[in-house]
Motif scaffolding. Structure first.
Motif, PDB file in Angstrom:
ATOM      1  N   LEU A   1      19.247   0.660 -58.489  1.00  0.00           N
ATOM      2  CA  LEU A   1      19.037  -0.785 -58.372  1.00  0.00           C
ATOM      3  C   LEU A   1      19.672  -1.314 -57.096  1.00  0.00           C
ATOM      4  N   ARG A   2      20.842  -0.781 -56.765  1.00  0.00           N
ATOM      5  CA  ARG A   2      21.518  -1.199 -55.533  1.00  0.00           C
ATOM      6  C   ARG A   2      20.670  -0.817 -54.316  1.00  0.00           C
ATOM      7  N   ALA A   3      20.086   0.374 -54.353  1.00  0.00           N
ATOM      8  CA  ALA A   3      19.236   0.818 -53.247  1.00  0.00           C
ATOM      9  C   ALA A   3      18.003  -0.070 -53.118  1.00  0.00           C
ATOM     10  N   ALA A   4      17.457  -0.510 -54.259  1.00  0.00           N
ATOM     11  CA  ALA A   4      16.267  -1.368 -54.223  1.00  0.00           C
ATOM     12  C   ALA A   4      16.571  -2.738 -53.635  1.00  0.00           C
ATOM     13  N   GLU A   5      17.793  -3.214 -53.869  1.00  0.00           N
ATOM     14  CA  GLU A   5      18.144  -4.579 -53.466  1.00  0.00           C
ATOM     15  C   GLU A   5      18.764  -4.682 -52.078  1.00  0.00           C
ATOM     16  N   GLN A   6      19.071  -3.536 -51.452  1.00  0.00           N
ATOM     17  CA  GLN A   6      19.775  -3.576 -50.165  1.00  0.00           C
ATOM     18  C   GLN A   6      18.905  -4.030 -49.007  1.00  0.00           C
ATOM     19  N   GLY A   7      17.589  -3.948 -49.163  1.00  0.00           N
ATOM     20  CA  GLY A   7      16.706  -4.382 -48.081  1.00  0.00           C
ATOM     21  C   GLY A   7      16.466  -3.332 -47.018  1.00  0.00           C
ATOM     22  N   ASP A   8      17.035  -2.142 -47.193  1.00  0.00           N
ATOM     23  CA  ASP A   8      16.845  -1.048 -46.244  1.00  0.00           C
ATOM     24  C   ASP A   8      15.664  -0.205 -46.721  1.00  0.00           C
ATOM     25  N   PRO A   9      14.535  -0.207 -45.970  1.00  0.00           N
ATOM     26  CA  PRO A   9      13.360   0.552 -46.411  1.00  0.00           C
ATOM     27  C   PRO A   9      13.658   2.029 -46.649  1.00  0.00           C
ATOM     28  N   ARG A  10      14.597   2.609 -45.905  1.00  0.00           N
ATOM     29  CA  ARG A  10      14.934   4.020 -46.113  1.00  0.00           C
ATOM     30  C   ARG A  10      15.489   4.238 -47.517  1.00  0.00           C
ATOM     31  N   CYS A  11      16.394   3.357 -47.929  1.00  0.00           N
ATOM     32  CA  CYS A  11      16.986   3.459 -49.266  1.00  0.00           C
ATOM     33  C   CYS A  11      15.957   3.168 -50.347  1.00  0.00           C
ATOM     34  N   GLN A  12      15.098   2.181 -50.080  1.00  0.00           N
ATOM     35  CA  GLN A  12      14.078   1.827 -51.062  1.00  0.00           C
ATOM     36  C   GLN A  12      13.077   2.958 -51.256  1.00  0.00           C
ATOM     37  N   ASP A  13      12.644   3.576 -50.148  1.00  0.00           N
ATOM     38  CA  ASP A  13      11.732   4.717 -50.248  1.00  0.00           C
ATOM     39  C   ASP A  13      12.343   5.842 -51.074  1.00  0.00           C
ATOM     40  N   GLU A  14      13.613   6.169 -50.772  1.00  0.00           N
ATOM     41  CA  GLU A  14      14.269   7.264 -51.472  1.00  0.00           C
ATOM     42  C   GLU A  14      14.492   6.918 -52.935  1.00  0.00           C
ATOM     43  N   MET A  15      14.805   5.651 -53.199  1.00  0.00           N
ATOM     44  CA  MET A  15      14.999   5.212 -54.587  1.00  0.00           C
ATOM     45  C   MET A  15      13.726   5.428 -55.398  1.00  0.00           C
ATOM     46  N   LEU A  16      12.579   5.086 -54.806  1.00  0.00           N
ATOM     47  CA  LEU A  16      11.306   5.232 -55.514  1.00  0.00           C
ATOM     48  C   LEU A  16      10.939   6.697 -55.726  1.00  0.00           C
ATOM     49  N   LYS A  17      11.327   7.553 -54.800  1.00  0.00           N
ATOM     50  CA  LYS A  17      11.066   8.984 -54.957  1.00  0.00           C
ATOM     51  C   LYS A  17      11.902   9.578 -56.093  1.00  0.00           C
ATOM     52  N   GLN A  18      13.130   9.060 -56.274  1.00  0.00           N
ATOM     53  CA  GLN A  18      14.046   9.616 -57.277  1.00  0.00           C
ATOM     54  C   GLN A  18      13.927   8.950 -58.640  1.00  0.00           C
ATOM     55  N   LEU A  19      13.308   7.775 -58.693  1.00  0.00           N
ATOM     56  CA  LEU A  19      13.247   7.015 -59.942  1.00  0.00           C
ATOM     57  C   LEU A  19      12.605   7.798 -61.096  1.00  0.00           C
ATOM     58  N   PRO A  20      11.493   8.536 -60.888  1.00  0.00           N
ATOM     59  CA  PRO A  20      10.897   9.247 -62.034  1.00  0.00           C
ATOM     60  C   PRO A  20      11.843  10.213 -62.724  1.00  0.00           C
ATOM     61  N   SER A  21      12.654  10.958 -61.959  1.00  0.00           N
ATOM     62  CA  SER A  21      13.574  11.903 -62.599  1.00  0.00           C
ATOM     63  C   SER A  21      14.668  11.176 -63.367  1.00  0.00           C
ATOM     64  N   VAL A  22      15.106  10.021 -62.848  1.00  0.00           N
ATOM     65  CA  VAL A  22      16.101   9.218 -63.568  1.00  0.00           C
ATOM     66  C   VAL A  22      15.477   8.627 -64.826  1.00  0.00           C
TER      67      VAL A  22
END
Length: 652
Positions: A474-495
């Motif tokens: 959630l922190r990665a999604a809200e930080q506004g950094d597209p790099r973090c948001q992209d990685e967050m979305l890639k990892q979300l299914p396993s979480v």
């Protein structure tokens, strides 16, 4: 010969069975012993667990694992030391004077631990306590003494199983003796004490793998010993019973100047006696051979000491022989000081050991020194075995992980090591250290943590996925950094697979929809749609419908090929998961307009068309089966069920 071998095997079998029975009896006795101290005041805040080892004169102190129940304590692990007075009475054979002298020796040991404060001295956590049947003290977590290690080594050689915590590598042993030498340097130079009882029973190994001094019952002020050599030495002429022998250091670990009638101290250097006995213990542990195996025989001791200058040290490496030779000199003045031992080539020539040595004092180093060391550590950390990484490397790295200046150097190492640890380690030590980092991470540190999701999840118990990984994403999604948001979305299914559905629905899914609809980054939008397709199987039909709505809003304004193909893939996944009714009513109306968009290439159009045709084909097959009329049906029924093919019956 055959008969003799059979006899030997028979005796060995009987001995093994007897040892097993005695071991079982000892375990029961130890359990009874620990159950009797529940009422001790010093244990009010502790839960006493199983027996882990023994220490002190004749190993009479029994050491039990314990956990503190105090709130807010960072490390709840501890050890409870129990000395049973009944065992002392039995060992003294009814000699009350000898029994009391032995108890006084143990009281002195506990009192010394309370006064001495040093990283290489066992740390007392609670005031020493004595009742009518026991002596009790609480220390930092201690797993065993070196005497326990030697006993289990012999048991292993005989074919018995040995606990992993007592199987020490060469590097661990080497580091342990370096720490003991540091402890002796403190005693001699700052505390002004002579230990006089260095032996395997007086060196303890903590739960963190550190070797520390205990067994201070024989300790005395260096000034007193040097000015009163007769008072500093021990009389070994009386060997009436085992407990009486325990009122002095074991003869096999005693320097000649401390033995009455063996040799006089030269130059008033009684602190050198500790160096001699340390050398004896080092040779025994590293060379697996006892140098002064004399029992309580003063005659045999004198005989061996008289020829000690030619003692055979071939069981150890040449580098260690060069160090042990001076340490084992019968002339005290010829022995090196404790600080000289730590600086010897045997210790300083080992790169891995120097790294552990640096980490022992890492807290005292400046940031530039730490950064330089961490850069070097990245090149050889993998050479440490898993136990050394867990006990001797990871704790020091966790101390530095809060430094923003060092996080990019420390965190990759921590995460690599984390992949080699078990989940209980994470709960006990890693979670408390990493939680503040997870809660404050940003920029490159946040990106690194999110990218490390697979390793982190593999090492953490499931409850920590909800308490640590979900807030991190959630922190990665809200930080506004597209790099973090992209990685967050890639990892979300396993979480999502290990997250409660209510958490997924109320926290993660809304962020995913928001990112998909509001982002200005094409990659974030595409990864959002891809993520939706990967977690469809975990959703209910209502949430799947919301995904189609979000996909419809996106595809209405973004006609680029990557977005269109992701929407098509999402629709295909939902139709397969929730059936043809939803496919016909909600999926096809979303997908069919996308087929005419000019952004699609030839292969992409073919793939998209194939998805739509597949859905239509499934609908057609299902409806055909539902509408199929049995062969036995009347012809009139068939005619009425089917439209007429005669053009004259068609209304114009």
């Amino acid at each position: 010969m055959n008969l003799n071998m059979q006899t030997v095997r028979s005796y060995l079998g009987q001995a093994a069975q007897t040892a097993k029975e005695l071991s079982s009896q000892a375990a029961v006795a130890a359990k009874d012993l620990s159950s009797q101290v529940v009422g001790a005041k010093c244990l009010r805040d502790y839960t006493v667990q199983g027996l882990t080892g023994s220490a002190g004169p004749s190993c009479m102190w029994k050491i039990f694992a314990a956990r503190s129940r105090k709130e807010g304590i960072s490390n709840p692990s501890a050890s409870v030391w129990i000395l049973d007075k009944r065992s002392v009475t039995e060992a003294s054979r009814g000699n009350a004077k000898v029994a009391e002298a032995f108890l006084q020796l143990c009281r002195k040991d506990a009192a010394s631990l309370a006064k001495l404060k040093h990283p290489n001295v066992v740390r007392l956590l609670e005031p020493f306590e004595e009742n009518r049947s026991q002596l009790v003290m609480v220390t930092e977590a201690v797993t065993a003494s070196v005497a326990d290690v030697l006993r289990t080594r012999k048991a292993s050689a005989a074919g018995s199983s040995v606990a992993g915590s007592l199987q020490l590598s060469e590097l661990e042993i080497k580091h342990g003796f370096l720490q003991v030498a540091d402890g002796l340097h403190f005693l001699h130079s700052q505390a002004n004490l002579i230990h006089r009882g260095i032996s395997p029973e007086a060196i303890c190994i903590t739960a963190g793998g550190a070797w520390k001094l205990a067994g201070f019952g024989f300790a005395m002020l260096a000034e007193f010993g040097n000015s009163n050599p007769a008072e500093a030495a021990f009389d070994y002429s009386d060997s009436s019973n085992c407990l009486a022998q325990a009122l002095r250091p074991a003869l096999s670990y005693t320097a000649p100047e401390l033995v009455v009638g063996a040799q006089q101290s030269a130059g008033g250097l009684f602190s050198a006696a500790d160096i001699f006995t340390l050398g004896i213990v080092m040779y025994e542990v590293i060379g697996d051979k006892k140098l002064l195996n004399v029992g309580q025989s003063l005659y045999e001791y004198r005989s061996k000491i008289s020829a000690f200058q030619q003692v055979d040290l071939s069981a150890v490496a040449y580098e260690l022989q060069s160090l042990l030779g001076p340490m084992l000199s019968v002339t005290p003045a010829a022995r090196p000081s404790a600080i000289s031992i730590t600086g010897s080539q045997y210790f300083q020539g080992d790169v891995m050991l120097r790294a552990l040595r640096f980490m022992d004092s890492m807290i005292q180093r400046d940031t530039m020194q730490k950064a330089a060391f961490l850069n070097d550590l990245t090149t050889f950390w993998h050479k440490f075995d898993d136990r050394v990484l867990r006990l001797k490397v990871l704790p020091h790295l966790l101390e530095e992980v809060r430094s923003e200046q060092l996080q990019q150097l420390v965190l990759p190492l921590v995460i690599h090591i984390l992949g080699k640890q078990d989940k209980q380690d994470f709960a006990d030590t890693l979670a408390p250290a990493l939680m503040p980092i997870f809660q404050s991470a940003k920029g490159d540190t946040l990106l690194l943590l999110v990218r490390s999701t697979p390793t982190l999840m593999k090492s953490m118990p499931r409850p920590y996925v909800t308490s640590m990984m979900v807030p991190l994403l959630l922190r990665a999604a809200e930080q506004g950094d597209p790099r973090c948001q992209d990685e967050m979305l890639k990892q979300l299914p396993s979480v999502a697979e290990q997250t409660e559905y209510t958490t997924l629905k109320s926290e993660l899914l809304p962020r995913m929809h928001t990112l998909c609809l509001k982002t200005t980054s094409a990659s974030v939008r595409v990864n959002s749609l891809t993520c939706m397709g990967r977690i469809v199987a975990r959703l209910d039909e209502d949430e799947a419908g919301k995904m189609l709505q979000t996909a419809g809003k996106v595809s209405a304004v973004d006609h680029t090929a990557p977005t269109v193909m992701c929407v098509l893939a999402l629709g295909d996944a939902i139709s397969k998961q929730y059936g043809l009714a939803m496919a016909a009513k909600e999926v096809l109306p979303l997908l069919t307009p996308l087929l005419v968009l000019p952004a699609l290439s030839g292969p992409q159009f073919s793939q998209a068309m194939g998805m739509v045709k597949s859905i239509l084909g499934q609908i057609e097959s299902k409806r055909a089966r539902e509408l199929e009329v049995p062969d036995s049906a009347p012809l009139s029924a068939v005619n009425t069920a089917r439209p007429s093919s005669n053009p004259s019956n068609t209304n114009h």
